[in-house]
Write a protein that holds these residues in place. Structure first.
Motif, PDB file in Angstrom:
ATOM      1  N   ILE A 179      50.918  25.303  63.630  1.00 23.41           N
ATOM      2  CA  ILE A 179      49.857  26.252  63.287  1.00 23.41           C
ATOM      3  C   ILE A 179      49.777  26.439  61.786  1.00 23.41           C
ATOM      4  O   ILE A 179      48.685  26.424  61.187  1.00 23.41           O
ATOM      5  N   VAL A 180      50.937  26.612  61.136  1.00 25.86           N
ATOM      6  CA  VAL A 180      50.968  26.783  59.682  1.00 25.86           C
ATOM      7  C   VAL A 180      50.384  25.561  58.989  1.00 25.86           C
ATOM      8  O   VAL A 180      49.554  25.680  58.077  1.00 25.86           O
ATOM      9  N   ALA A 181      50.800  24.365  59.392  1.00 25.80           N
ATOM     10  CA  ALA A 181      50.319  23.138  58.758  1.00 25.80           C
ATOM     11  C   ALA A 181      48.806  23.009  58.892  1.00 25.80           C
ATOM     12  O   ALA A 181      48.110  22.632  57.932  1.00 25.80           O
ATOM     13  N   TYR A 182      48.277  23.319  60.073  1.00 23.74           N
ATOM     14  CA  TYR A 182      46.835  23.221  60.281  1.00 23.74           C
ATOM     15  C   TYR A 182      46.095  24.217  59.393  1.00 23.74           C
ATOM     16  O   TYR A 182      45.068  23.890  58.786  1.00 23.74           O
ATOM     17  N   ALA A 183      46.631  25.436  59.308  1.00 18.61           N
ATOM     18  CA  ALA A 183      45.981  26.463  58.485  1.00 18.61           C
ATOM     19  C   ALA A 183      46.048  26.115  57.000  1.00 18.61           C
ATOM     20  O   ALA A 183      45.054  26.258  56.276  1.00 18.61           O
ATOM     21  N   GLU A 184      47.207  25.686  56.536  1.00 18.15           N
ATOM     22  CA  GLU A 184      47.357  25.361  55.120  1.00 18.15           C
ATOM     23  C   GLU A 184      46.459  24.193  54.727  1.00 18.15           C
ATOM     24  O   GLU A 184      45.883  24.174  53.628  1.00 18.15           O
ATOM     25  N   GLU A 191      66.976  35.013  62.215  1.00 16.36           N
ATOM     26  CA  GLU A 191      68.011  34.514  63.110  1.00 16.36           C
ATOM     27  C   GLU A 191      67.943  33.005  63.319  1.00 16.36           C
ATOM     28  O   GLU A 191      68.969  32.342  63.468  1.00 16.36           O
ATOM     29  N   TYR A 192      66.751  32.449  63.340  1.00 15.54           N
ATOM     30  CA  TYR A 192      66.585  31.019  63.588  1.00 15.54           C
ATOM     31  C   TYR A 192      66.072  30.276  62.351  1.00 15.54           C
ATOM     32  O   TYR A 192      65.653  29.126  62.444  1.00 15.54           O
ATOM     33  N   LEU A 193      66.140  30.922  61.213  1.00 16.27           N
ATOM     34  CA  LEU A 193      65.617  30.330  59.984  1.00 16.27           C
ATOM     35  C   LEU A 193      66.336  29.023  59.649  1.00 16.27           C
ATOM     36  O   LEU A 193      65.710  28.060  59.190  1.00 16.27           O
ATOM     37  N   ASP A 194      67.641  28.969  59.869  1.00 18.74           N
ATOM     38  CA  ASP A 194      68.411  27.778  59.501  1.00 18.74           C
ATOM     39  C   ASP A 194      68.000  26.542  60.293  1.00 18.74           C
ATOM     40  O   ASP A 194      68.242  25.414  59.864  1.00 18.74           O
ATOM     41  N   GLU A 195      67.353  26.729  61.436  1.00 16.30           N
ATOM     42  CA  GLU A 195      66.922  25.604  62.260  1.00 16.30           C
ATOM     43  C   GLU A 195      65.587  25.015  61.802  1.00 16.30           C
ATOM     44  O   GLU A 195      65.168  23.961  62.310  1.00 16.30           O
ATOM     45  N   HIS A 196      64.924  25.680  60.841  1.00 19.80           N
ATOM     46  CA  HIS A 196      63.551  25.290  60.499  1.00 19.80           C
ATOM     47  C   HIS A 196      63.331  25.079  59.005  1.00 19.80           C
ATOM     48  O   HIS A 196      62.186  25.095  58.550  1.00 19.80           O
ATOM     49  N   ILE A 197      64.394  24.858  58.238  1.00 23.51           N
ATOM     50  CA  ILE A 197      64.252  24.694  56.795  1.00 23.51           C
ATOM     51  C   ILE A 197      63.319  23.530  56.467  1.00 23.51           C
ATOM     52  O   ILE A 197      62.406  23.661  55.636  1.00 23.51           O
ATOM     53  N   GLU A 237      61.017  22.100  58.345  1.00 26.11           N
ATOM     54  CA  GLU A 237      59.648  22.371  58.788  1.00 26.11           C
ATOM     55  C   GLU A 237      58.930  23.330  57.843  1.00 26.11           C
ATOM     56  O   GLU A 237      57.710  23.239  57.663  1.00 26.11           O
ATOM     57  N   ILE A 238      59.668  24.242  57.248  1.00 27.31           N
ATOM     58  CA  ILE A 238      59.063  25.172  56.298  1.00 27.31           C
ATOM     59  C   ILE A 238      58.438  24.405  55.146  1.00 27.31           C
ATOM     60  O   ILE A 238      57.312  24.692  54.713  1.00 27.31           O
ATOM     61  N   GLU A 248      69.855  31.723  51.561  1.00 28.09           N
ATOM     62  CA  GLU A 248      70.413  31.004  50.414  1.00 28.09           C
ATOM     63  C   GLU A 248      70.067  29.522  50.482  1.00 28.09           C
ATOM     64  O   GLU A 248      69.668  28.922  49.477  1.00 28.09           O
ATOM     65  N   THR A 249      70.211  28.927  51.660  1.00 27.16           N
ATOM     66  CA  THR A 249      69.901  27.509  51.832  1.00 27.16           C
ATOM     67  C   THR A 249      68.438  27.216  51.531  1.00 27.16           C
ATOM     68  O   THR A 249      68.107  26.225  50.856  1.00 27.16           O
ATOM     69  N   LEU A 250      67.562  28.075  52.023  1.00 28.57           N
ATOM     70  CA  LEU A 250      66.131  27.897  51.776  1.00 28.57           C
ATOM     71  C   LEU A 250      65.826  27.902  50.283  1.00 28.57           C
ATOM     72  O   LEU A 250      65.102  27.031  49.779  1.00 28.57           O
ATOM     73  N   CYS A 251      66.382  28.859  49.566  1.00 33.19           N
ATOM     74  CA  CYS A 251      66.109  28.969  48.124  1.00 33.19           C
ATOM     75  C   CYS A 251      66.727  27.813  47.340  1.00 33.19           C
ATOM     76  O   CYS A 251      66.103  27.265  46.424  1.00 33.19           O
TER      77      CYS A 251
END
Length: 304
Positions: free
Chosen positions: A62-67, A80-86, A88-89, A126-129
């Protein structure tokens, strides 16, 4: 737009566990025609309302289509699930994300974020940044948000310093309120536990959720709030129970048709005439006309 109204945590002052709406997720198939329409007039999308955004399995599609449609996206997550989607972000092109941390240690954070894994969330941010910096990217803009409670008051300065040290973009302390009387439990006890003080007055609670004063036109009138099932409701603050929908974008001809419907026009007209007195979210109703000059005081009109 609401991606989902499901959540994996049990925060004591959150309305999510007890709302009467049916549970579900916004799907990519339903989102595409809405984005194709909205790209011509909307400035961006807040992909969050009542649930945990990362529970929607099609979130990043959804994000990719919108962007790609030039609709800048942001969402808020408990992390909680952020580490699983770095990955994809980054590949989705997400513009901004807000992650909630309500303490500088597990004991403080988990007192409110019941069911959360503090260390997992902290490490994921921290990982994301760090990964964003390593790739030389500026997106997504990363905000660390803290709900301001008496329990975390001594730690907020440390959280702000940590936010800066890891390379995040903003630290955002936000007021916590008692749900305007819509949460379960004895208000004085809830205030004692989480606000570290007496129950706030109605005016203080309204200020905490940013209710529009009667001296100006409410900013919520200039944006649409769409639930996961397509219902368009008055505002993001009062949409927790789904009442007062003007129509449905999936069954009533799209967003523009609902936005220009007689029901929505009547709603806007009431706010222009009565100000705060027309707001179903407010707990103190002022039924007198607002008395301001719409030509001089109303915000600049947007295309939406």
């Amino acid at each position: 737009m609401e991606l989902t109204n499901n959540c994996n945590l049990a925060c004591p002052l959150c309305l999510q566990p007890d709302h009467p709406r049916s549970r579900g997720n916004l799907t990519l198939a339903r989102f595409r025609p809405l984005a194709d329409e909205a790209r011509h007039y909307a400035k961006g999308l807040i992909l969050h309302l009542l649930g945990e955004s990362l529970l929607n399995p099609e979130l990043f599609a959804i994000v990719a289509y919108a962007e790609e449609a030039a609709l800048a996206c942001t969402f808020t997550t408990n992390g909680e699930y952020l580490d699983e989607h770095i990955e994809e972000i980054f590949t989705s092109g997400l513009t901004a994300v807000t992650v909630c941390l309500d303490g500088a240690d597990a004991a403080t954070h988990n007192l409110y974020r019941q069911g959360s894994d503090f260390e997992r969330v902290r490490c994921a941010v921290e990982t994301l940044c760090l990964e964003r910096a390593a790739r030389g990217l500026t997106k997504p803009h990363v905000t660390v948000q803290t709900l301001t409670m008496g329990t975390n008051a001594p730690q907020r300065e440390a959280l702000a310093e940590w936010t800066k040290a890891i390379g995040a973009d903003r630290y955002l302390p936000r007021p916590l309120h008692l749900g305007l009387g819509k949460v379960k439990g004895e208000p004085q006890e809830l205030a004692r536990q989480f606000l570290a003080g007496p129950r706030p007055s109605k005016a203080e609670e309204e200020a905490a959720v940013g209710l529009c004063p009667s001296t100006r036109v409410c900013g919520e009138l200039y944006r649409a709030t769409v639930l996961w099932n397509g219902d368009v409701v008055p505002c993001g603050r009062g949409a927790w129970n789904g009442e007062g929908a003007f129509g449905n974008v999936f069954t009533d001809g799209g967003l523009r048709a609902v936005w220009r419907s007689p029901a929505h026009r009547a709603f806007v007209r009431e706010h222009l005439i009565r100000g705060k007195g027309a707001c179903s979210v407010a707990t103190e109703v002022d039924s007198s006309p607002s008395g301001f000059d719409l030509q001089d005081k109303a915000p600049a009109r947007t295309r939406s």
